[in-house]
Design a protein around this motif. Structure first.
Motif, PDB file in Angstrom:
ATOM      1  N   VAL A   1       0.862  -1.182   0.000  1.00  0.00           N
ATOM      2  CA  VAL A   1       0.000   0.000   0.000  1.00  0.00           C
ATOM      3  C   VAL A   1       0.898   1.231   0.000  1.00  0.00           C
ATOM      4  O   VAL A   1       1.884   1.290   0.742  1.00  0.00           O
ATOM      5  CB  VAL A   1      -0.951   0.015   1.218  1.00  0.00           C
ATOM      6  CG1 VAL A   1      -1.807   1.285   1.211  1.00  0.00           C
ATOM      7  CG2 VAL A   1      -1.839  -1.226   1.227  1.00  0.00           C
TER       8      VAL A   1
ATOM      9  N   TYR B   1       1.212   5.422   0.544  1.00  0.00           N
ATOM     10  CA  TYR B   1       0.613   6.552   1.259  1.00  0.00           C
ATOM     11  C   TYR B   1       1.370   7.809   0.860  1.00  0.00           C
ATOM     12  O   TYR B   1       2.604   7.871   0.984  1.00  0.00           O
ATOM     13  CB  TYR B   1       0.734   6.351   2.774  1.00  0.00           C
ATOM     14  CG  TYR B   1       0.225   5.027   3.280  1.00  0.00           C
ATOM     15  CD1 TYR B   1      -1.112   4.851   3.628  1.00  0.00           C
ATOM     16  CD2 TYR B   1       1.094   3.941   3.430  1.00  0.00           C
ATOM     17  CE1 TYR B   1      -1.577   3.630   4.100  1.00  0.00           C
ATOM     18  CE2 TYR B   1       0.636   2.724   3.898  1.00  0.00           C
ATOM     19  CZ  TYR B   1      -0.695   2.568   4.233  1.00  0.00           C
ATOM     20  OH  TYR B   1      -1.152   1.353   4.701  1.00  0.00           O
TER      21      TYR B   1
ATOM     22  N   TYR C   1      -3.548  10.477  -0.051  1.00  0.00           N
ATOM     23  CA  TYR C   1      -4.078   9.285  -0.714  1.00  0.00           C
ATOM     24  C   TYR C   1      -3.526   8.003  -0.104  1.00  0.00           C
ATOM     25  O   TYR C   1      -2.355   7.928   0.285  1.00  0.00           O
ATOM     26  CB  TYR C   1      -3.729   9.294  -2.199  1.00  0.00           C
ATOM     27  CG  TYR C   1      -4.431  10.369  -2.989  1.00  0.00           C
ATOM     28  CD1 TYR C   1      -5.733  10.194  -3.441  1.00  0.00           C
ATOM     29  CD2 TYR C   1      -3.786  11.564  -3.276  1.00  0.00           C
ATOM     30  CE1 TYR C   1      -6.380  11.185  -4.173  1.00  0.00           C
ATOM     31  CE2 TYR C   1      -4.423  12.560  -3.998  1.00  0.00           C
ATOM     32  CZ  TYR C   1      -5.721  12.369  -4.442  1.00  0.00           C
ATOM     33  OH  TYR C   1      -6.348  13.352  -5.154  1.00  0.00           O
TER      34      TYR C   1
ATOM     35  N   VAL D   1      -3.286   4.175  -1.586  1.00  0.00           N
ATOM     36  CA  VAL D   1      -3.406   3.577  -2.917  1.00  0.00           C
ATOM     37  C   VAL D   1      -2.883   2.149  -2.899  1.00  0.00           C
ATOM     38  O   VAL D   1      -1.841   1.859  -2.284  1.00  0.00           O
ATOM     39  CB  VAL D   1      -2.613   4.419  -3.948  1.00  0.00           C
ATOM     40  CG1 VAL D   1      -2.555   3.731  -5.307  1.00  0.00           C
ATOM     41  CG2 VAL D   1      -3.236   5.804  -4.078  1.00  0.00           C
ATOM     42  N   ASP D   2      -3.593   1.255  -3.588  1.00  0.00           N
ATOM     43  CA  ASP D   2      -3.147  -0.125  -3.751  1.00  0.00           C
ATOM     44  C   ASP D   2      -1.886  -0.137  -4.613  1.00  0.00           C
ATOM     45  O   ASP D   2      -1.906   0.294  -5.767  1.00  0.00           O
ATOM     46  CB  ASP D   2      -4.256  -0.941  -4.425  1.00  0.00           C
ATOM     47  CG  ASP D   2      -3.944  -2.431  -4.474  1.00  0.00           C
ATOM     48  OD1 ASP D   2      -2.815  -2.795  -4.861  1.00  0.00           O
ATOM     49  OD2 ASP D   2      -4.835  -3.235  -4.149  1.00  0.00           O
TER      50      ASP D   2
ATOM     51  N   GLN E   1      -5.025   1.546  -7.744  1.00  0.00           N
ATOM     52  CA  GLN E   1      -6.369   1.994  -7.419  1.00  0.00           C
ATOM     53  C   GLN E   1      -6.407   2.687  -6.059  1.00  0.00           C
ATOM     54  O   GLN E   1      -5.817   2.216  -5.090  1.00  0.00           O
ATOM     55  CB  GLN E   1      -7.339   0.804  -7.411  1.00  0.00           C
ATOM     56  CG  GLN E   1      -7.507   0.141  -8.770  1.00  0.00           C
ATOM     57  CD  GLN E   1      -8.039   1.100  -9.812  1.00  0.00           C
ATOM     58  OE1 GLN E   1      -9.006   1.833  -9.572  1.00  0.00           O
ATOM     59  NE2 GLN E   1      -7.404   1.117 -10.986  1.00  0.00           N
ATOM     60  N   LYS E   2      -7.114   3.825  -6.024  1.00  0.00           N
ATOM     61  CA  LYS E   2      -7.267   4.570  -4.777  1.00  0.00           C
ATOM     62  C   LYS E   2      -8.164   3.804  -3.818  1.00  0.00           C
ATOM     63  O   LYS E   2      -9.242   3.343  -4.182  1.00  0.00           O
ATOM     64  CB  LYS E   2      -7.867   5.948  -5.064  1.00  0.00           C
ATOM     65  CG  LYS E   2      -8.062   6.801  -3.827  1.00  0.00           C
ATOM     66  CD  LYS E   2      -8.724   8.120  -4.183  1.00  0.00           C
ATOM     67  CE  LYS E   2     -10.176   7.905  -4.587  1.00  0.00           C
ATOM     68  NZ  LYS E   2     -10.890   9.165  -4.850  1.00  0.00           N
ATOM     69  N   GLN E   3      -7.705   3.664  -2.561  1.00  0.00           N
ATOM     70  CA  GLN E   3      -8.519   3.016  -1.531  1.00  0.00           C
ATOM     71  C   GLN E   3      -9.346   4.043  -0.771  1.00  0.00           C
ATOM     72  O   GLN E   3     -10.527   3.834  -0.532  1.00  0.00           O
ATOM     73  CB  GLN E   3      -7.616   2.220  -0.583  1.00  0.00           C
ATOM     74  CG  GLN E   3      -6.911   1.048  -1.261  1.00  0.00           C
ATOM     75  CD  GLN E   3      -6.094   0.215  -0.293  1.00  0.00           C
ATOM     76  OE1 GLN E   3      -5.900   0.588   0.869  1.00  0.00           O
ATOM     77  NE2 GLN E   3      -5.604  -0.925  -0.763  1.00  0.00           N
ATOM     78  N   TRP E   4      -8.698   5.146  -0.362  1.00  0.00           N
ATOM     79  CA  TRP E   4      -9.426   6.249   0.247  1.00  0.00           C
ATOM     80  C   TRP E   4      -8.547   7.488   0.253  1.00  0.00           C
ATOM     81  O   TRP E   4      -7.349   7.411  -0.037  1.00  0.00           O
ATOM     82  CB  TRP E   4      -9.928   5.923   1.654  1.00  0.00           C
ATOM     83  CG  TRP E   4      -8.896   5.494   2.659  1.00  0.00           C
ATOM     84  CD1 TRP E   4      -8.402   4.245   2.846  1.00  0.00           C
ATOM     85  CD2 TRP E   4      -8.261   6.325   3.648  1.00  0.00           C
ATOM     86  NE1 TRP E   4      -7.489   4.230   3.872  1.00  0.00           N
ATOM     87  CE2 TRP E   4      -7.388   5.492   4.388  1.00  0.00           C
ATOM     88  CE3 TRP E   4      -8.344   7.668   3.993  1.00  0.00           C
ATOM     89  CZ2 TRP E   4      -6.604   5.952   5.444  1.00  0.00           C
ATOM     90  CZ3 TRP E   4      -7.569   8.135   5.036  1.00  0.00           C
ATOM     91  CH2 TRP E   4      -6.707   7.301   5.754  1.00  0.00           C
ATOM     92  N   GLU E   5      -9.128   8.649   0.553  1.00  0.00           N
ATOM     93  CA  GLU E   5      -8.379   9.905   0.575  1.00  0.00           C
ATOM     94  C   GLU E   5      -8.884  10.806   1.686  1.00  0.00           C
ATOM     95  O   GLU E   5     -10.000  10.642   2.200  1.00  0.00           O
ATOM     96  CB  GLU E   5      -8.460  10.616  -0.763  1.00  0.00           C
ATOM     97  CG  GLU E   5      -9.855  11.085  -1.147  1.00  0.00           C
ATOM     98  CD  GLU E   5      -9.876  11.707  -2.533  1.00  0.00           C
ATOM     99  OE1 GLU E   5      -9.511  12.896  -2.664  1.00  0.00           O
ATOM    100  OE2 GLU E   5     -10.261  11.001  -3.472  1.00  0.00           O
TER     101      GLU E   5
ATOM    102  N   HIS F   1     -10.294   5.955   8.987  1.00  0.00           N
ATOM    103  CA  HIS F   1     -10.009   7.085   8.084  1.00  0.00           C
ATOM    104  C   HIS F   1     -10.386   8.428   8.707  1.00  0.00           C
ATOM    105  O   HIS F   1     -10.486   9.444   8.002  1.00  0.00           O
ATOM    106  CB  HIS F   1     -10.737   6.931   6.736  1.00  0.00           C
ATOM    107  CG  HIS F   1     -10.603   5.579   6.127  1.00  0.00           C
ATOM    108  ND1 HIS F   1     -11.406   5.152   5.081  1.00  0.00           N
ATOM    109  CD2 HIS F   1      -9.761   4.540   6.402  1.00  0.00           C
ATOM    110  CE1 HIS F   1     -11.058   3.907   4.750  1.00  0.00           C
ATOM    111  NE2 HIS F   1     -10.079   3.521   5.542  1.00  0.00           N
TER     112      HIS F   1
END
Length: 424
Positions: free
Chosen positions: A98, A100, A109, A111-112, A117-121, A156
């Protein structure tokens, strides 16, 4: 020659032979060292200030056009490239595949790393130019409005927000439930990761109104640099981890904005005065310094006793970590502001130049330590590196095979033998 008694023919003969032997020892070490060769290159098309990340034959490059790209480290083939809308100025953190990182528009962000692919922000109120840290399910990073933000990596949500008096644009370190960081308000901070409350703060180099940059932790000590870019001053400090008291301070000719590199016995600091400093970790005394031709902005890379240093003069330098003598230097197509990263079981390393060229360089099979030679005067440029015009990548020309180090040792031994025979 004045060391020898030249009174008779025998004396002159022994003296000449001894001098010739010593000369052979020196000449054997003055041969041209084997150079690295290009494994592959890629172009991001934009300025790169962030250091590469290497993991399991994958190389990650973050750039100022907002793109983050994963390359196959062995051949340079891009696996994915994603745009995140604003420049990524600092190296992402990487953990369990992952990524960061933050951007200059305040977006953070997660990101995987395998797919991009974005996981969360999360959106902060100011630019994020700081490499984050992940600790006890907290993601911690600094922002340009002087805040240090801790996010709960599971929910988050904001865990806490700590305010300082200046931007925090560099790195942080964390250990034993404490996060350490410098601010451009001139202080080094220690903050409890559970409560977000300060344990201590220490002013470094207050006489020069210096900003404090990225700390490194080693053996119960915080090593960190401070400097004032407007007057070209800088210091490296050792600070007690628990109390925040300054143990020693070493002056440099310019600020070192990158995190010091700590190895047994030494602290290495790269400075914008163009020098690499090797400082005794316990006493704060200078062991050696090595001059490049431009300001240095990145932490030295390290692999098997060799420092790899990128400079604003457009070169990457390989320097012996103990003696401070060069093995080789490689010309990139622009300034190198990040850290060269060793990859693929020590076979090669990756580096990105300011014009956006990414290099994978095959390391020499038999590096030869060179004798010191005068270098160019370092520049004092301390502003952001401009985006240079892209040029062709200069490949190193073929060089003759380096002289054997055994020949040098044999020459020294012969000189000592002859001198001892002469003294009898």
């Amino acid at each position: 020659i004045g060391v020898f008694d030249m009174g008779g023919f025998a004396s002159r003969t022994w003296a000449v032979l001894a001098i010739v032997a010593a000369a052979l020892a020196l000449l054997s070490q003055a041969g041209v060292a084997e150079q690295p060769s290009v494994q592959w290159t890629q172009s991001t098309g934009t300025y790169v200030s962030a250091s590469p990340i290497y993991n399991s034959n994958m190389l990650y490059i973050a750039a100022w056009n907002g793109n983050v790209t994963e390359y196959m480290a062995s051949n340079g083939v891009a696996q994915w490239s994603k745009s995140f809308g604003a420049p990524v100025s600092s190296m992402p953190a990487f953990n369990s595949w992952v990524l960061y990182f933050g951007t200059t528009n305040g977006a953070f962000y997660v990101v995987d790393g395998m797919t991009g692919q974005k996981q969360w922000e999360y959106h902060a109120n100011a630019s994020i130019d700081c490499t984050p840290v992940l600790y006890n399910a907290l993601l911690i990073f600094g922002t340009d409005d002087g805040s240090v933000i801790a996010l709960n990596a599971l929910t988050h949500e904001l865990a806490w927000n700590f305010s300082t008096g200046g931007p925090i644009g560099y790195g942080l370190e964390v250990a034993d439930n404490t996060v350490y960081f410098g601010s451009q308000d001139g202080y080094l901070y220690a903050v409890d990761t559970g409560t977000g409350k300060a344990r201590w703060r220490t002013a470094l180099d207050p006489a020069n109104w210096s900003s404090v940059y990225s700390p490194a932790l080693y053996n119960g000590v915080v090593y960190v640099s401070a400097g004032n870019t407007s007057i070209g001053s800088g210091v490296v400090c050792a600070v007690d981890l628990a109390a925040g008291s300054i143990l020693w301070s070493y002056p440099m000719g310019g600020p070192a904005i990158s995190k010091p590199l700590c190895r047994p016995g030494f602290v290495y600091a790269d400075s914008q005065d163009g020098y690499v400093y090797a400082i005794n970790a316990s006493s704060g005394q200078l062991a050696w310094r090595f001059r490049t031709g431009g300001p240095i902005k990145g932490t030295p890379g390290f692999d098997r006793g060799i420092l790899y240093v990128g400079s604003g003069d457009g070169n990457v330098y390989a320097i012996d970590a103990v003696f401070g003598l060069p093995y080789w230097q490689y010309p990139a197509s622009g300034p190198v502001d990040g850290t060269p990263v060793a990859a693929s079981d020590h076979l090669y390393f990756a580096v990105a130049s300011a014009d956006g060229t990414v290099y994978a360089l095959q390391l020499p099979a038999h590096p030869v330590m060179s004798t010191p030679t005068p270098g160019p005067s370092p520049t004092q440029a301390i502003t952001a590196t401009p985006k240079p015009t892209a040029t062709l990548v200069p490949l190193p020309s073929a060089s003759p095979a380096p002289a054997s180090a055994l020949a040098g040792l044999a020459g020294v031994a012969l000189a000592v033998l002859l001198w001892s025979r002469r003294r009898r």
